[in-house]
Design a protein around this motif. Structure first.
Motif, PDB file in Angstrom:
ATOM      1  N   VAL A   1       0.707  -1.214  -0.055  1.00  0.00           N
ATOM      2  CA  VAL A   1       0.048   0.131   0.154  1.00  0.00           C
ATOM      3  C   VAL A   1       0.910   1.360   0.072  1.00  0.00           C
ATOM      4  CG1 VAL A   1      -1.734   1.526   1.350  1.00  0.00           C
ATOM      5  CG2 VAL A   1      -2.033  -1.232   1.124  1.00  0.00           C
ATOM      6  N   LEU A   2       1.834   1.105   0.571  1.00  0.00           N
ATOM      7  CA  LEU A   2       2.544   2.659   1.032  1.00  0.00           C
ATOM      8  C   LEU A   2       3.404   2.765  -0.302  1.00  0.00           C
ATOM      9  CD1 LEU A   2       3.940   2.484   4.690  1.00  0.00           C
ATOM     10  CD2 LEU A   2       1.687   3.198   3.588  1.00  0.00           C
ATOM     11  N   PRO A   3       4.113   1.579  -0.844  1.00  0.00           N
ATOM     12  CA  PRO A   3       4.946   2.138  -2.098  1.00  0.00           C
ATOM     13  C   PRO A   3       4.043   2.550  -3.355  1.00  0.00           C
ATOM     14  CG  PRO A   3       5.529   0.028  -1.004  1.00  0.00           C
ATOM     15  CD  PRO A   3       4.317   0.530  -0.385  1.00  0.00           C
ATOM     16  N   ILE A   4       2.745   1.906  -3.269  1.00  0.00           N
ATOM     17  CA  ILE A   4       1.681   2.614  -3.897  1.00  0.00           C
ATOM     18  C   ILE A   4       1.410   3.921  -4.201  1.00  0.00           C
ATOM     19  CG2 ILE A   4      -0.722   2.265  -5.028  1.00  0.00           C
ATOM     20  CD1 ILE A   4      -0.377  -0.701  -4.478  1.00  0.00           C
ATOM     21  N   MET A   5       1.027   4.246  -2.797  1.00  0.00           N
ATOM     22  CA  MET A   5       0.755   5.882  -2.437  1.00  0.00           C
ATOM     23  C   MET A   5       1.925   6.698  -2.936  1.00  0.00           C
ATOM     24  SD  MET A   5      -1.025   5.489   1.106  1.00  0.00           S
ATOM     25  CE  MET A   5      -1.653   7.089   1.245  1.00  0.00           C
ATOM     26  N   ILE A   6       3.040   6.194  -2.758  1.00  0.00           N
ATOM     27  CA  ILE A   6       4.191   7.228  -2.822  1.00  0.00           C
ATOM     28  C   ILE A   6       4.760   7.257  -4.535  1.00  0.00           C
ATOM     29  CG2 ILE A   6       6.633   7.992  -2.536  1.00  0.00           C
ATOM     30  CD1 ILE A   6       5.900   7.317   0.205  1.00  0.00           C
ATOM     31  N   ILE A   7       4.742   6.017  -4.896  1.00  0.00           N
ATOM     32  CA  ILE A   7       5.106   6.120  -6.159  1.00  0.00           C
ATOM     33  C   ILE A   7       4.261   6.451  -7.222  1.00  0.00           C
ATOM     34  CG2 ILE A   7       6.260   4.340  -8.066  1.00  0.00           C
ATOM     35  CD1 ILE A   7       7.809   2.731  -5.541  1.00  0.00           C
ATOM     36  N   GLU A   8       3.048   6.226  -6.968  1.00  0.00           N
ATOM     37  CA  GLU A   8       1.992   6.456  -8.083  1.00  0.00           C
ATOM     38  C   GLU A   8       1.133   7.682  -7.658  1.00  0.00           C
ATOM     39  OE1 GLU A   8      -0.748   3.236  -8.989  1.00  0.00           O
ATOM     40  OE2 GLU A   8       0.978   1.839  -9.129  1.00  0.00           O
ATOM     41  N   ASN A   9       1.613   8.239  -6.423  1.00  0.00           N
ATOM     42  CA  ASN A   9       0.909   9.321  -5.953  1.00  0.00           C
ATOM     43  C   ASN A   9      -0.444   9.199  -5.832  1.00  0.00           C
ATOM     44  OD1 ASN A   9       0.505  12.021  -5.097  1.00  0.00           O
ATOM     45  ND2 ASN A   9       0.611  12.938  -7.079  1.00  0.00           N
ATOM     46  N   THR A  10      -0.947   8.234  -5.203  1.00  0.00           N
ATOM     47  CA  THR A  10      -2.525   8.061  -5.065  1.00  0.00           C
ATOM     48  C   THR A  10      -2.991   8.215  -3.706  1.00  0.00           C
ATOM     49  OG1 THR A  10      -2.036   5.663  -4.864  1.00  0.00           O
ATOM     50  CG2 THR A  10      -2.276   6.323  -7.062  1.00  0.00           C
ATOM     51  N   SER A  11      -4.432   8.034  -3.592  1.00  0.00           N
ATOM     52  CA  SER A  11      -4.946   8.106  -2.223  1.00  0.00           C
ATOM     53  C   SER A  11      -4.691   6.398  -1.581  1.00  0.00           C
ATOM     54  CB  SER A  11      -6.517   8.576  -2.297  1.00  0.00           C
ATOM     55  OG  SER A  11      -7.052   7.503  -2.962  1.00  0.00           O
ATOM     56  N   PHE A  12      -5.215   6.683  -0.238  1.00  0.00           N
ATOM     57  CA  PHE A  12      -5.073   5.355   0.467  1.00  0.00           C
ATOM     58  C   PHE A  12      -6.278   4.369  -0.116  1.00  0.00           C
ATOM     59  CE2 PHE A  12      -6.743   2.752   3.772  1.00  0.00           C
ATOM     60  CZ  PHE A  12      -5.839   1.997   4.122  1.00  0.00           C
ATOM     61  N   SER A  13      -7.366   4.813  -0.421  1.00  0.00           N
ATOM     62  CA  SER A  13      -8.481   3.907  -0.895  1.00  0.00           C
ATOM     63  C   SER A  13      -7.925   3.370  -2.270  1.00  0.00           C
ATOM     64  CB  SER A  13      -9.810   4.680  -1.194  1.00  0.00           C
ATOM     65  OG  SER A  13      -9.653   5.830  -1.793  1.00  0.00           O
ATOM     66  N   TYR A  14      -7.340   4.045  -3.169  1.00  0.00           N
ATOM     67  CA  TYR A  14      -6.899   3.581  -4.505  1.00  0.00           C
ATOM     68  C   TYR A  14      -5.907   2.736  -4.151  1.00  0.00           C
ATOM     69  CZ  TYR A  14      -4.729   3.269  -9.060  1.00  0.00           C
ATOM     70  OH  TYR A  14      -4.316   2.724 -10.329  1.00  0.00           O
ATOM     71  N   ALA A  15      -4.822   2.913  -3.254  1.00  0.00           N
ATOM     72  CA  ALA A  15      -3.719   1.966  -3.043  1.00  0.00           C
ATOM     73  C   ALA A  15      -4.173   0.725  -2.526  1.00  0.00           C
ATOM     74  CB  ALA A  15      -2.736   2.514  -2.346  1.00  0.00           C
ATOM     75  N   PHE A  16      -5.156   0.996  -1.546  1.00  0.00           N
ATOM     76  CA  PHE A  16      -5.787  -0.556  -0.922  1.00  0.00           C
ATOM     77  C   PHE A  16      -6.353  -1.258  -1.860  1.00  0.00           C
ATOM     78  CE2 PHE A  16      -9.053  -2.583   1.555  1.00  0.00           C
ATOM     79  CZ  PHE A  16      -8.281  -2.956   2.709  1.00  0.00           C
ATOM     80  N   ASN A  17      -7.246  -0.805  -2.760  1.00  0.00           N
ATOM     81  CA  ASN A  17      -7.777  -1.574  -3.899  1.00  0.00           C
ATOM     82  C   ASN A  17      -6.750  -2.308  -4.773  1.00  0.00           C
ATOM     83  OD1 ASN A  17     -10.427  -1.429  -2.772  1.00  0.00           O
ATOM     84  ND2 ASN A  17     -10.544   0.591  -3.878  1.00  0.00           N
ATOM     85  N   ARG A  18      -5.901  -1.258  -5.332  1.00  0.00           N
ATOM     86  CA  ARG A  18      -4.858  -1.737  -6.224  1.00  0.00           C
ATOM     87  C   ARG A  18      -3.827  -2.813  -5.818  1.00  0.00           C
ATOM     88  NH1 ARG A  18      -2.790  -0.988 -10.818  1.00  0.00           N
ATOM     89  NH2 ARG A  18      -0.322  -0.499 -11.358  1.00  0.00           N
ATOM     90  N   CYS A  19      -3.560  -2.890  -4.346  1.00  0.00           N
ATOM     91  CA  CYS A  19      -2.627  -3.882  -3.888  1.00  0.00           C
ATOM     92  C   CYS A  19      -3.295  -5.349  -4.036  1.00  0.00           C
ATOM     93  CB  CYS A  19      -2.134  -3.777  -2.426  1.00  0.00           C
ATOM     94  SG  CYS A  19      -3.466  -3.906  -1.449  1.00  0.00           S
ATOM     95  N   PHE A  20      -4.487  -5.452  -3.754  1.00  0.00           N
ATOM     96  CA  PHE A  20      -5.178  -6.848  -4.069  1.00  0.00           C
ATOM     97  C   PHE A  20      -5.095  -6.906  -5.481  1.00  0.00           C
ATOM     98  CE2 PHE A  20      -6.888  -5.586  -0.032  1.00  0.00           C
ATOM     99  CZ  PHE A  20      -7.211  -6.711   0.662  1.00  0.00           C
ATOM    100  N   PHE A  21      -5.386  -6.207  -6.738  1.00  0.00           N
ATOM    101  CA  PHE A  21      -5.359  -6.423  -7.866  1.00  0.00           C
ATOM    102  C   PHE A  21      -3.898  -6.905  -8.279  1.00  0.00           C
ATOM    103  CE2 PHE A  21      -4.100  -4.550 -12.024  1.00  0.00           C
ATOM    104  CZ  PHE A  21      -4.642  -5.580 -12.839  1.00  0.00           C
ATOM    105  N   LEU A  22      -2.800  -6.330  -7.729  1.00  0.00           N
ATOM    106  CA  LEU A  22      -1.503  -6.516  -8.099  1.00  0.00           C
ATOM    107  C   LEU A  22      -0.930  -7.983  -7.764  1.00  0.00           C
ATOM    108  CD1 LEU A  22       0.117  -3.169  -7.508  1.00  0.00           C
ATOM    109  CD2 LEU A  22      -0.311  -4.067  -9.885  1.00  0.00           C
ATOM    110  N   ILE A  23      -1.364  -8.155  -6.481  1.00  0.00           N
ATOM    111  CA  ILE A  23      -0.805  -9.528  -5.844  1.00  0.00           C
ATOM    112  C   ILE A  23      -1.635 -10.708  -6.428  1.00  0.00           C
ATOM    113  CG2 ILE A  23      -2.234  -9.677  -3.550  1.00  0.00           C
ATOM    114  CD1 ILE A  23       0.573  -9.906  -2.281  1.00  0.00           C
ATOM    115  N   LYS A  24      -2.692 -10.569  -7.015  1.00  0.00           N
ATOM    116  CA  LYS A  24      -3.313 -11.607  -7.347  1.00  0.00           C
ATOM    117  C   LYS A  24      -2.539 -12.594  -8.093  1.00  0.00           C
ATOM    118  CE  LYS A  24      -7.717 -13.029  -9.614  1.00  0.00           C
ATOM    119  NZ  LYS A  24      -9.036 -12.560 -10.482  1.00  0.00           N
ATOM    120  N   GLU A  25      -2.442 -13.838  -7.934  1.00  0.00           N
ATOM    121  CA  GLU A  25      -1.522 -15.040  -8.395  1.00  0.00           C
ATOM    122  C   GLU A  25      -0.137 -14.652  -8.156  1.00  0.00           C
ATOM    123  OE1 GLU A  25      -2.820 -15.023 -12.451  1.00  0.00           O
ATOM    124  OE2 GLU A  25      -4.770 -15.834 -12.098  1.00  0.00           O
ATOM    125  N   ASN A  26       0.150 -13.826  -7.359  1.00  0.00           N
ATOM    126  CA  ASN A  26       1.487 -13.634  -7.116  1.00  0.00           C
ATOM    127  C   ASN A  26       1.559 -13.599  -5.321  1.00  0.00           C
ATOM    128  OD1 ASN A  26       3.074 -12.799  -9.645  1.00  0.00           O
ATOM    129  ND2 ASN A  26       1.111 -11.771  -9.813  1.00  0.00           N
TER     130      ASN A  26
END
Length: 298
Positions: free
Chosen positions: A167-192
């Motif tokens: 979540v924290l890497p996504i928030m800073i590297i992509e300059n996003t909100s917590f809610s976006y990073a929270f949802n995106r981390c589940f998408f990224l880690i799927k199958e990984n």
């Protein structure tokens, strides 16, 4: 001369570990510089509060061992070991970790944005002051969710740990909100999930070993002190400061898991989105090739 680490790249498990140490080797001087500039105040505060707490614990143990706890003026109990000193120690330790995370992640984000160039102090400060409170609040919320997960038979906590770590890497590297990073981390880690969890386990073991090696000498001296003075806990003010200082400075090894998790993030984004490839395609004919890249990549 060895080429600089390309962050946005698909990597396997071994490459993530190897490139973590290669990145640290190539950037250790500026990373240490910014560690002391931006994290130094919390490290110093942590040393002072931890020294005060260790001296308090030592004095309390001495009072119990020599029987002065029967004195009506001083009756040590379990609550004698907790108080403002422990609260300050825990608070500054948490703030130190947050500051280190924000500093290293800001460096990585700027390093990528500036095409592998070392960011300036002004650029680093701009990122840190912008993200600090956001990351602090997000970290508190994530820790609460992890605690709830571990309460429910531990398994949910173990499952969520590598996901929330992104979540924290996504928030800073992509300059996003917590809610976006929270949802995106589940998408990224799927199958990984297993690969990310494996990297987390390995780098945290490495971090623990490195920190243990640094802290070990002071621990041995404290053990010797207990053996030579079995009826009295001995810890001088200089001894408390040195012990606390070593413990605080050893937090510098947090760079290892933070960089590794960042490379996990880049690995997952390249696997899912292929953003680096799309950037290279869009730049064809508009920029000169990157001489650091192997010939077959351009």
């Amino acid at each position: 001369m060895q080429s600089k680490v390309e962050l946005a790249k698909v990597r396997d498990f071994g490459e993530i570990i190897n490139d973590t140490f290669l990145f640290l080797k190539q950037n250790i001087k500026p990373l240490l510089k910014y560690f002391f500039i931006f994290c130094g105040i919390f490290v110093i505060a942590g040393v002072i509060s931890a020294s005060m707490y260790q001296l308090k614990v030592t004095n309390t143990m001495n009072s119990i061992s020599n029987g002065t706890y029967n004195n009506m003026e001083y009756k040590p109990s379990f609550f004698s070991f907790i108080g403002p000193e422990l609260f300050m120690t825990s608070t500054f330790a948490f703030l130190s970790v947050i500051t280190i995370e924000v500093t290293i992640l800001s460096y990585i984000a700027l390093y990528k944005e500036k095409d592998k160039a070392v960011p300036t102090t002004e650029e680093m400060w701009g990122y840190i002051k912008y993200y600090y409170l956001k990351i602090l609040g997000s970290s508190i919320l994530l820790h609460l969710l992890l605690v709830i997960g571990f309460v429910f038979c531990i398994i949910p906590g173990l499952y969520l740990a590598p996901i929330f770590a992104l979540v924290l890497p996504i928030m800073i590297i992509e300059n996003t909100s917590f809610s976006y990073a929270f949802n995106r981390c589940f998408f990224l880690i799927k199958e990984n999930w297993w690969a990310t969890f494996g990297v987390m386990v390995v780098v945290w073991i490495i971090f623990s070993v490195c920190r243990g090696i640094i802290v070990l000498p002071t621990s041995i001296l404290n053990i010797i002190s207990l053996i030579t003075h079995p009826n009295k806990a001995v810890l001088s003010v200089p001894g408390a400061v040195i012990t606390a200082g070593v413990q605080q400075l050893s937090l510098v090894f947090l760079m290892i898991p933070i960089v590794a998790l960042s490379l996990c993030y880049f690995n997952l984004t390249e696997s899912k989105d292929g953003t680096s490839l799309m950037d290279k395609i869009s730049k064809l004919g508009t920029t000169t090739p990157d001489t650091d890249l192997p010939a077959e990549e351009y």
